[in-house]
Design a protein around this motif. Structure first.
Motif, short mmCIF file in Angstrom:
data_model
loop_
_atom_site.label_atom_id
_atom_site.label_comp_id
_atom_site.label_asym_id
_atom_site.label_seq_id
_atom_site.Cartn_x
_atom_site.Cartn_y
_atom_site.Cartn_z
N LEU A 54 82.73 80.56 -70.92
CA LEU A 54 82.24 81.78 -71.56
C LEU A 54 82.33 81.60 -73.07
O LEU A 54 83.38 81.17 -73.58
CB LEU A 54 83.10 82.97 -71.13
CG LEU A 54 82.97 84.26 -71.94
CD1 LEU A 54 81.59 84.89 -71.77
CD2 LEU A 54 84.06 85.26 -71.52
N VAL A 55 81.25 81.92 -73.77
CA VAL A 55 81.26 81.94 -75.23
C VAL A 55 80.99 83.37 -75.68
O VAL A 55 79.88 83.88 -75.54
CB VAL A 55 80.20 80.99 -75.82
CG1 VAL A 55 80.20 81.08 -77.36
CG2 VAL A 55 80.45 79.56 -75.38
N ASN A 56 82.03 84.01 -76.18
CA ASN A 56 81.90 85.38 -76.70
C ASN A 56 81.50 85.30 -78.17
O ASN A 56 82.34 85.18 -79.06
CB ASN A 56 83.23 86.13 -76.56
CG ASN A 56 83.45 86.68 -75.17
OD1 ASN A 56 82.59 87.37 -74.62
ND2 ASN A 56 84.61 86.39 -74.60
N ASN A 57 80.20 85.39 -78.40
CA ASN A 57 79.67 85.28 -79.76
C ASN A 57 79.13 86.61 -80.29
O ASN A 57 79.19 86.87 -81.49
CB ASN A 57 78.56 84.23 -79.79
CG ASN A 57 77.69 84.35 -81.02
OD1 ASN A 57 78.10 84.00 -82.13
ND2 ASN A 57 76.48 84.88 -80.85
N ALA A 58 78.60 87.45 -79.43
CA ALA A 58 77.94 88.69 -79.87
C ALA A 58 78.89 89.56 -80.68
O ALA A 58 80.07 89.71 -80.36
CB ALA A 58 77.42 89.46 -78.67
N ALA A 59 78.36 90.13 -81.75
CA ALA A 59 79.15 91.03 -82.60
C ALA A 59 78.22 91.93 -83.38
O ALA A 59 77.03 91.63 -83.54
CB ALA A 59 80.03 90.23 -83.56
N THR A 60 78.78 93.03 -83.86
CA THR A 60 78.02 93.94 -84.71
C THR A 60 78.77 94.12 -86.02
O THR A 60 80.00 94.06 -86.05
CB THR A 60 77.78 95.29 -84.01
OG1 THR A 60 76.93 96.11 -84.82
CG2 THR A 60 79.10 96.02 -83.74
N MET A 61 78.03 94.32 -87.10
CA MET A 61 78.65 94.46 -88.42
C MET A 61 77.90 95.50 -89.24
O MET A 61 77.15 95.17 -90.16
CB MET A 61 78.69 93.13 -89.15
CG MET A 61 79.52 93.15 -90.43
SD MET A 61 79.53 91.50 -91.20
CE MET A 61 80.60 91.81 -92.62
N PRO A 62 78.10 96.78 -88.94
CA PRO A 62 77.53 97.82 -89.79
C PRO A 62 78.36 97.93 -91.07
O PRO A 62 79.41 97.29 -91.20
CB PRO A 62 77.65 99.08 -88.92
CG PRO A 62 78.86 98.80 -88.09
CD PRO A 62 78.86 97.32 -87.81
N TYR A 63 77.91 98.72 -92.00
CA TYR A 63 78.63 98.87 -93.26
C TYR A 63 78.96 100.34 -93.51
O TYR A 63 78.06 101.18 -93.58
CB TYR A 63 77.81 98.31 -94.43
CG TYR A 63 77.58 96.82 -94.32
CD1 TYR A 63 78.56 95.93 -94.73
CD2 TYR A 63 76.39 96.31 -93.80
CE1 TYR A 63 78.37 94.55 -94.62
CE2 TYR A 63 76.19 94.94 -93.69
CZ TYR A 63 77.19 94.07 -94.10
OH TYR A 63 76.99 92.72 -93.97
N SER A 64 80.23 100.65 -93.61
CA SER A 64 80.67 101.99 -93.98
C SER A 64 82.08 101.90 -94.53
O SER A 64 82.97 101.35 -93.89
CB SER A 64 80.62 102.94 -92.77
OG SER A 64 81.33 102.42 -91.68
N VAL A 75 85.53 80.34 -75.32
CA VAL A 75 85.49 80.20 -76.78
C VAL A 75 85.06 81.54 -77.36
O VAL A 75 83.99 82.05 -77.02
CB VAL A 75 84.51 79.10 -77.23
CG1 VAL A 75 84.45 79.05 -78.76
CG2 VAL A 75 84.93 77.73 -76.69
N ASN A 76 85.91 82.09 -78.21
CA ASN A 76 85.62 83.36 -78.86
C ASN A 76 85.31 83.12 -80.34
O ASN A 76 86.07 82.43 -81.03
CB ASN A 76 86.80 84.32 -78.71
CG ASN A 76 87.00 84.76 -77.28
OD1 ASN A 76 86.03 84.87 -76.52
ND2 ASN A 76 88.23 85.01 -76.89
N VAL A 77 84.23 83.69 -80.81
CA VAL A 77 83.82 83.52 -82.20
C VAL A 77 84.41 84.66 -83.02
O VAL A 77 84.09 85.83 -82.80
CB VAL A 77 82.29 83.49 -82.33
CG1 VAL A 77 81.89 83.34 -83.80
CG2 VAL A 77 81.70 82.35 -81.50
N ALA A 78 85.28 84.30 -83.95
CA ALA A 78 85.89 85.28 -84.84
C ALA A 78 85.26 85.14 -86.23
O ALA A 78 84.04 85.08 -86.36
CB ALA A 78 87.40 85.10 -84.88
#
Length: 256
Positions: free
Chosen positions: A90-100, A144-147
């Motif tokens: 498993l590769v956990n790559n998905a992420a969200t990065m809004p700005y506030s 593998v987790n993407v940080a």
């Protein structure tokens, strides 16, 4: 050359950027890959068309808990027909990065913290849980987790939620490694700095943002495929005793 023959991998956020580059590297190395996407299939659809016998696409909004479980089931159902008989990594790559930032309206701050935590932390944790349960039953597997380097050095005020979420991913991955190494479940973290993705490139190439690359001794952001190469190496079984490690890839801009 690294070979991933016999491996079946779920990669989240594979429509573009790091996820798409990683999926391409894994496919080139012989793996079967389930490519997750959310709002547009993008490169995931192109890769599935290019490797019809070894790739499939699965849509899911990782901000919904039910969708996370549905994604895992769909990927496992497809993986059952591969030589591995199920997912092996498993590769956990998905992420969200809004700005506030704290100075923004509370409604924006509240919405963004909830969304970031749901996608960047809870979905990673839930998918990792499902992977642990499946991999233990199969005698092992790899996560593998993407940080991000932001997990260690922090980020700007309008991206506090992102930095905090990536710090949580690092702690989660280390806990997985400590808890399940004896059962053959290995877990690694990759922590990129600036990566030249479709989303980031216009921002870092803006002359007004020259400071972003000025801090990188190598002088440029990492190509997405280099991150994919690193992930493929960790999945290859060539460094099993590195389980629990966080591997930086940031052009020497930060060390922890």
């Amino acid at each position: 050359m690294i070979t991933l023959d016999g491996q079946t991998v779920l990669v989240t956020g594979a429509a573009g950027g790091i996820g798409a580059a990683t999926a391409a590297v894994l496919l080139d190395a012989g793996a079967h890959v389930a490519l997750h996407w959310h709002s547009g299939a993008g490169t995931a659809a192109e890769l599935a068309a290019a490797y019809p016998d070894r790739a499939t696409t699965v849509q899911a909004d990782l901000g919904r808990k039910a969708a996370v479980a549905e994604l895992w089931r769909a990927a496992e159902d497809w993986a059952a027909g591969t030589p591995a008989g199920g997912l092996t990594a498993l590769v956990n790559n998905a992420a969200t990065m809004p700005y506030s930032a704290p100075e923004d309206p509370y409604e924006d701050w509240d919405r963004d913290w909830d969304r970031v935590w749901a996608v960047n932390v809870r979905a990673v944790a839930d998918l990792s849980r499902l992977a642990v349960l499946a991999f233990k039953a199969r005698g092992g597997g790899r996560i593998v987790n993407v940080a991000s380097r932001a997990a260690f050095r922090g980020d700007m005020p309008d991206a506090m939620h992102y930095a905090a979420s990536k710090g949580a991913v690092v702690a989660l991955t280390r806990s997985l490694a400590k808890g399940y190494a004896r059962q053959g479940v290995l877990a690694y973290t990759v922590a990129p700095g600036w990566v030249r993705t479709e989303r980031v490139a216009p921002r870092i190439d803006d002359p007004a943002n020259a400071h972003m690359l000025d801090e990188v001794p190598m002088g440029d952001a990492a190509p997405p495929r280099e991150v994919g190469n690193l992930i493929a190496f960790l999945l290859s079984g060539l460094a099993t005793h590195a389980t629990g490690a966080t591997v930086d890839i940031n052009g020497a801009s930060y060390f922890h």
